[in-house]
Scaffold this motif. Sequence first.
Motif, mmCIF file in Angstrom:
data_model
loop_
_atom_site.group_PDB
_atom_site.id
_atom_site.type_symbol
_atom_site.label_atom_id
_atom_site.label_comp_id
_atom_site.label_asym_id
_atom_site.label_seq_id
_atom_site.Cartn_x
_atom_site.Cartn_y
_atom_site.Cartn_z
ATOM 1 N N THR A 17 6.436 -3.000 -2.953
ATOM 2 C CA THR A 17 6.095 -2.011 -1.930
ATOM 3 C C THR A 17 7.165 -0.949 -1.816
ATOM 4 O O THR A 17 6.880 0.254 -1.776
ATOM 5 C CB THR A 17 5.910 -2.703 -0.570
ATOM 6 N N ALA A 212 -3.341 -3.020 2.886
ATOM 7 C CA ALA A 212 -2.266 -2.267 2.232
ATOM 8 C C ALA A 212 -2.525 -0.769 2.324
ATOM 9 O O ALA A 212 -1.608 0.029 2.554
ATOM 10 C CB ALA A 212 -2.129 -2.699 0.781
ATOM 11 N N PHE A 305 0.394 -9.511 4.440
ATOM 12 C CA PHE A 305 0.731 -9.555 3.015
ATOM 13 C C PHE A 305 0.973 -10.986 2.518
ATOM 14 O O PHE A 305 0.328 -11.431 1.561
ATOM 15 C CB PHE A 305 1.942 -8.665 2.736
ATOM 16 N N GLN A 336 -3.869 1.437 -2.325
ATOM 17 C CA GLN A 336 -2.683 2.209 -1.956
ATOM 18 C C GLN A 336 -2.786 3.629 -2.504
ATOM 19 O O GLN A 336 -2.496 4.606 -1.803
ATOM 20 C CB GLN A 336 -1.415 1.554 -2.519
#
Length: 388
Positions: A17, A212, A305, A336
Amino acid sequence: MNLRSRISLLCLSVTATFGTMIAAPAVKLLAVAFPDTNALLIQWVVTLSSLFILPTLFMAGYLSKRFSRKNILIIGLLLYLVGGIGPAFASSFTLILVFRAILGISIGLISPTFNSLIAENYQGKERTQMNGFVTAINGIGGAIFLSIGGIIASYGWREVFFTYIYAVILLILVLLFLPKFPPIQSHEQGTESSAKLPRFFYVVAIAGGVHAMLYFLIPTNLSLFVTDNGIGSVSAVGYLSALSLIGVFVAGLVITLLTQVFGRMLVPFTLMVMAVGFLLISVAHSIWTAAIAVFLIGFAEGLLFPMTFNKTAEIVPKGSLTSAISVLLSCIYALQFISPLFMKGTQLLFHVSSSRETFMLVAAVLGLTMIGYIPFAITRKLQERQSA
């Protein structure tokens, strides 16, 4: 696995991330430096890497059967350094995007490799703790470096990309302390190729991608949102992004405890926290309100997550874990990538004209999802009691 190997494996989590988010403080500066470039392309400096992660992810199972996992990680980290630091030397915006694509390819090598090693080598509560630690380290590492990035951003956008130099430390840790982890043996290959992934896993994977995507509405929009609304400066964007990762860090530390306290109700609780976060940022007119909002959104993501990875490891046969994690990560990184498109598409579809209204709409949808999930959670809880 000894302590040094475990620490080395956990430290790799910051490449996932955090690897894409570190460019967030540079978004506003890039918009000024490249005024003729479309604003959507500027935002893609943060998320473009996610698109190029995907092809490498689909190769993860193939590569893990033919090469040592340690060698895969080493190659991945070398590419990570090239793709991360490269934009600092770029003279055109196109070249910046090329380096961001290389960064994505590197994460596609690193992320499924270390996640599958955790899933293979840890079970039950220990696996939950390890995934929690992965999230926590990801959060605190990102918070530290994004704070630094916020300070460095005051000197210029090129300097922001130099913060990727931290990957040299990760490369040294892997070289010195991580076992070789030989390729997956032939009998495991047969198991993986013959076993089908459970249908419910695909629900988990899509849900993982959606949360996400919602979380990435913050780093992709925060720079413009904060500066355009007069809430703070470019440096403040770095601090706020770091604060969201501190929320991730805290969640990673307490997820084991919260799992015991809330049980099946942890998911609706987490959805409520994220909804409140988006509600607060939609009405934020001060840096403090924005700070609380991004912390809550980060905290919620820090719970969702590891829950996604824990559930994957629970429902997928061990021989299929590498493929399953690759599919899961594919959903996460693909959504994302489209996070900026989601923002624009939502505004067009629902005829809203500002980020504030879009954040309010997201909060409302999360609230409705929480309410709809509660009966499902109660039913599952009753079924578990009856079977016990």
